[in-house]
Design a protein around this motif. Structure first.
Motif, PDB file in Angstrom:
ATOM      1  N   LYS A  36      -6.166   9.392   2.587  1.00 31.35           N
ATOM      2  CA  LYS A  36      -4.794   9.148   2.130  1.00 31.35           C
ATOM      3  C   LYS A  36      -4.275   7.806   2.655  1.00 31.35           C
ATOM      4  O   LYS A  36      -3.587   7.077   1.934  1.00 31.35           O
ATOM      5  N   LEU A  37      -4.602   7.483   3.880  1.00 31.17           N
ATOM      6  CA  LEU A  37      -4.182   6.197   4.432  1.00 31.17           C
ATOM      7  C   LEU A  37      -4.822   5.034   3.664  1.00 31.17           C
ATOM      8  O   LEU A  37      -4.204   3.984   3.488  1.00 31.17           O
ATOM      9  N   LYS A  38      -6.044   5.225   3.198  1.00 29.45           N
ATOM     10  CA  LYS A  38      -6.687   4.193   2.376  1.00 29.45           C
ATOM     11  C   LYS A  38      -5.956   4.027   1.053  1.00 29.45           C
ATOM     12  O   LYS A  38      -5.789   2.900   0.555  1.00 29.45           O
ATOM     13  N   ASP A  39      -5.524   5.146   0.458  1.00 31.29           N
ATOM     14  CA  ASP A  39      -4.741   5.060  -0.786  1.00 31.29           C
ATOM     15  C   ASP A  39      -3.435   4.317  -0.547  1.00 31.29           C
ATOM     16  O   ASP A  39      -3.002   3.504  -1.376  1.00 31.29           O
ATOM     17  N   ILE A  40      -2.800   4.605   0.592  1.00 26.22           N
ATOM     18  CA  ILE A  40      -1.551   3.910   0.927  1.00 26.22           C
ATOM     19  C   ILE A  40      -1.815   2.417   1.086  1.00 26.22           C
ATOM     20  O   ILE A  40      -1.061   1.577   0.587  1.00 26.22           O
ATOM     21  N   ARG A  41      -2.897   2.069   1.771  1.00 30.35           N
ATOM     22  CA  ARG A  41      -3.228   0.647   1.967  1.00 30.35           C
ATOM     23  C   ARG A  41      -3.497  -0.049   0.640  1.00 30.35           C
ATOM     24  O   ARG A  41      -2.988  -1.152   0.401  1.00 30.35           O
ATOM     25  N   ASP A  42      -4.290   0.584  -0.225  1.00 34.03           N
ATOM     26  CA  ASP A  42      -4.591  -0.019  -1.526  1.00 34.03           C
ATOM     27  C   ASP A  42      -3.303  -0.232  -2.332  1.00 34.03           C
ATOM     28  O   ASP A  42      -3.132  -1.275  -2.981  1.00 34.03           O
ATOM     29  N   SER A  43      -2.420   0.755  -2.267  1.00 31.07           N
ATOM     30  CA  SER A  43      -1.156   0.656  -3.014  1.00 31.07           C
ATOM     31  C   SER A  43      -0.274  -0.441  -2.437  1.00 31.07           C
ATOM     32  O   SER A  43       0.354  -1.208  -3.183  1.00 31.07           O
ATOM     33  N   GLN A  44      -0.230  -0.544  -1.126  1.00 26.65           N
ATOM     34  CA  GLN A  44       0.582  -1.579  -0.487  1.00 26.65           C
ATOM     35  C   GLN A  44       0.044  -2.975  -0.780  1.00 26.65           C
ATOM     36  O   GLN A  44       0.812  -3.919  -0.994  1.00 26.65           O
ATOM     37  N   GLU A  45      -1.263  -3.128  -0.790  1.00 24.76           N
ATOM     38  CA  GLU A  45      -1.837  -4.440  -1.087  1.00 24.76           C
ATOM     39  C   GLU A  45      -1.531  -4.850  -2.529  1.00 24.76           C
ATOM     40  O   GLU A  45      -1.274  -6.034  -2.806  1.00 24.76           O
ATOM     41  N   ALA A  46      -1.545  -3.888  -3.448  1.00 31.93           N
ATOM     42  CA  ALA A  46      -1.177  -4.184  -4.837  1.00 31.93           C
ATOM     43  C   ALA A  46       0.302  -4.561  -4.918  1.00 31.93           C
ATOM     44  O   ALA A  46       0.674  -5.505  -5.633  1.00 31.93           O
ATOM     45  N   TYR A  47       1.137  -3.842  -4.181  1.00 34.45           N
ATOM     46  CA  TYR A  47       2.573  -4.125  -4.167  1.00 34.45           C
ATOM     47  C   TYR A  47       2.833  -5.542  -3.657  1.00 34.45           C
ATOM     48  O   TYR A  47       3.634  -6.289  -4.225  1.00 34.45           O
ATOM     49  N   LYS A  48       2.121  -5.921  -2.594  1.00 34.74           N
ATOM     50  CA  LYS A  48       2.293  -7.255  -2.023  1.00 34.74           C
ATOM     51  C   LYS A  48       1.810  -8.338  -2.990  1.00 34.74           C
ATOM     52  O   LYS A  48       2.418  -9.421  -3.086  1.00 34.74           O
ATOM     53  N   THR A  49       0.728  -8.078  -3.710  1.00 33.08           N
ATOM     54  CA  THR A  49       0.208  -9.051  -4.673  1.00 33.08           C
ATOM     55  C   THR A  49       1.259  -9.406  -5.716  1.00 33.08           C
ATOM     56  O   THR A  49       1.412 -10.565  -6.111  1.00 33.08           O
ATOM     57  N   VAL A  50       1.999  -8.394  -6.151  1.00 33.50           N
ATOM     58  CA  VAL A  50       2.996  -8.596  -7.200  1.00 33.50           C
ATOM     59  C   VAL A  50       4.337  -9.051  -6.642  1.00 33.50           C
ATOM     60  O   VAL A  50       4.999  -9.923  -7.211  1.00 33.50           O
ATOM     61  N   ASN A  51       4.740  -8.487  -5.493  1.00 34.45           N
ATOM     62  CA  ASN A  51       6.093  -8.718  -4.977  1.00 34.45           C
ATOM     63  C   ASN A  51       6.176  -9.660  -3.777  1.00 34.45           C
ATOM     64  O   ASN A  51       7.273 -10.024  -3.356  1.00 34.45           O
ATOM     65  N   GLY A  52       5.046 -10.022  -3.209  1.00 35.49           N
ATOM     66  CA  GLY A  52       5.057 -10.945  -2.081  1.00 35.49           C
ATOM     67  C   GLY A  52       5.407 -10.309  -0.751  1.00 35.49           C
ATOM     68  O   GLY A  52       5.507 -11.003   0.261  1.00 35.49           O
ATOM     69  N   LYS A  53       5.570  -9.012  -0.717  1.00 37.03           N
ATOM     70  CA  LYS A  53       5.866  -8.284   0.507  1.00 37.03           C
ATOM     71  C   LYS A  53       5.412  -6.839   0.327  1.00 37.03           C
ATOM     72  O   LYS A  53       4.998  -6.437  -0.771  1.00 37.03           O
ATOM     73  N   TYR A  54       5.486  -6.051   1.412  1.00 39.25           N
ATOM     74  CA  TYR A  54       5.080  -4.655   1.340  1.00 39.25           C
ATOM     75  C   TYR A  54       6.295  -3.751   1.095  1.00 39.25           C
ATOM     76  O   TYR A  54       7.422  -4.104   1.430  1.00 39.25           O
ATOM     77  N   ALA A  55       6.031  -2.594   0.527  1.00 31.20           N
ATOM     78  CA  ALA A  55       7.095  -1.616   0.271  1.00 31.20           C
ATOM     79  C   ALA A  55       7.504  -0.953   1.577  1.00 31.20           C
ATOM     80  O   ALA A  55       6.661  -0.608   2.408  1.00 31.20           O
ATOM     81  N   GLY A  56       8.810  -0.746   1.750  1.00 29.41           N
ATOM     82  CA  GLY A  56       9.312  -0.153   2.977  1.00 29.41           C
ATOM     83  C   GLY A  56       9.391   1.358   2.946  1.00 29.41           C
ATOM     84  O   GLY A  56       9.626   1.988   3.978  1.00 29.41           O
ATOM     85  N   ASP A  57       9.179   1.970   1.769  1.00 31.84           N
ATOM     86  CA  ASP A  57       9.251   3.427   1.661  1.00 31.84           C
ATOM     87  C   ASP A  57       8.350   3.894   0.525  1.00 31.84           C
ATOM     88  O   ASP A  57       7.941   3.113  -0.341  1.00 31.84           O
TER      89      ASP A  57
END
Length: 245
Positions: free
Chosen positions: A73-94
């Motif tokens: 699950k932590l790997k899924d969170i990391r993959d999702s956060q890296e995708a979020y950063k690619t598009v938004n330039g930062k990580y999601a806070g929630d």
């Protein structure tokens, strides 16, 4: 293991000594009662010895199974956060923002190629070749399809597997200064005791004290960092070789 062997040897010696004393000095009518008591004591001690050997084995089995699910699950969170950063330039806070992004977000697919053109140079007063890179936009792809395909497990990635009270992963994002520039960071984690809530206290305390390249170090299972620019987890490589269920 050495302590366990010494205990077994000591118990055997004490038992032999007591049997000798009973046979030598106690009346005949008392012996059957003592034999029954010693039988009960032997069964109890045998159970305790078996438990002392078997408990760590069972603990490791439970720990590895549960940690594998948590780390997936932590790997899924990391993959999702890296995708979020690619598009938004930062990580999601929630998690709400992260899941919404996966549902609606898109990657832009681009390709680049080298090219050149002629430009008049005012200094040399001649046409000179100028090199450039041309970036072409090929289209977009949905983040969800790219990361999870038809699987919707990302919708519950905030839930800690095996948690007794429906605990969630703790996740935070921030911007920190590193080497003179602002760097986005994130961290997601859960305490080991939440995952191993029903395990023996002494073995759990030992688990929380690990500091080894072969173990999940510390009191938590986590990925990312709020103090370093890193998206690594604190688990050993063996968990990266295990397949997701």
């Amino acid at each position: 293991m050495l302590n366990l062997i010494l205990i077994v040897v000591l118990i055997c010696l004490v038992t032999i000594g007591l049997v000798f004393l009973i046979d030598r000095f106690l009346p005949q009518k008392v012996k059957p009662v003592l034999v029954i008591l010693f039988g009960i004591l032997s069964i109890y001690l045998g159970f305790k010895i078996y438990d002392s050997i078997n408990a760590p084995i069972e603990f490791n089995k439970v720990r590895n199974e549960r940690f594998t699910q948590v780390i997936n699950k932590l790997k899924d969170i990391r993959d999702s956060q890296e995708a979020y950063k690619t598009v938004n330039g930062k990580y999601a806070g929630d998690f709400e923002s992260l899941i919404k992004f996966i549902d609606t977000g898109n990657y832009t697919i681009t390709t680049q190629r080298d090219s050149s053109f002629m430009r008049y140079d005012r200094v040399y007063q001649i046409e000179m070749q100028q090199d450039t890179i041309i970036i072409d936009t090929l289209g977009t792809v949905q983040v969800k399809d790219s990361l999870f395909g038809a699987d919707d497990r990302y919708k519950t990635m905030m839930n800690v597997p095996y948690a007794q009270n429906n605990e969630k992963f703790e996740m935070k994002a921030d911007i920190i200064e590193k080497s003179g520039y602002n760097a986005p960071v994130f961290e997601a984690k859960v305490k080991k005791e939440v995952v191993l809530y029903d395990q023996p206290a002494d073995l759990l305390e030992k688990e929380k004290s690990y500091q080894s390249v072969e173990e999940v170090n510390g009191t938590e299972i986590k990925v990312g960092s709020l103090t370093e620019v890193s998206t690594n987890g604190n688990w050993p490589p063996i968990y990266d070789r295990k397949k997701k269920n």
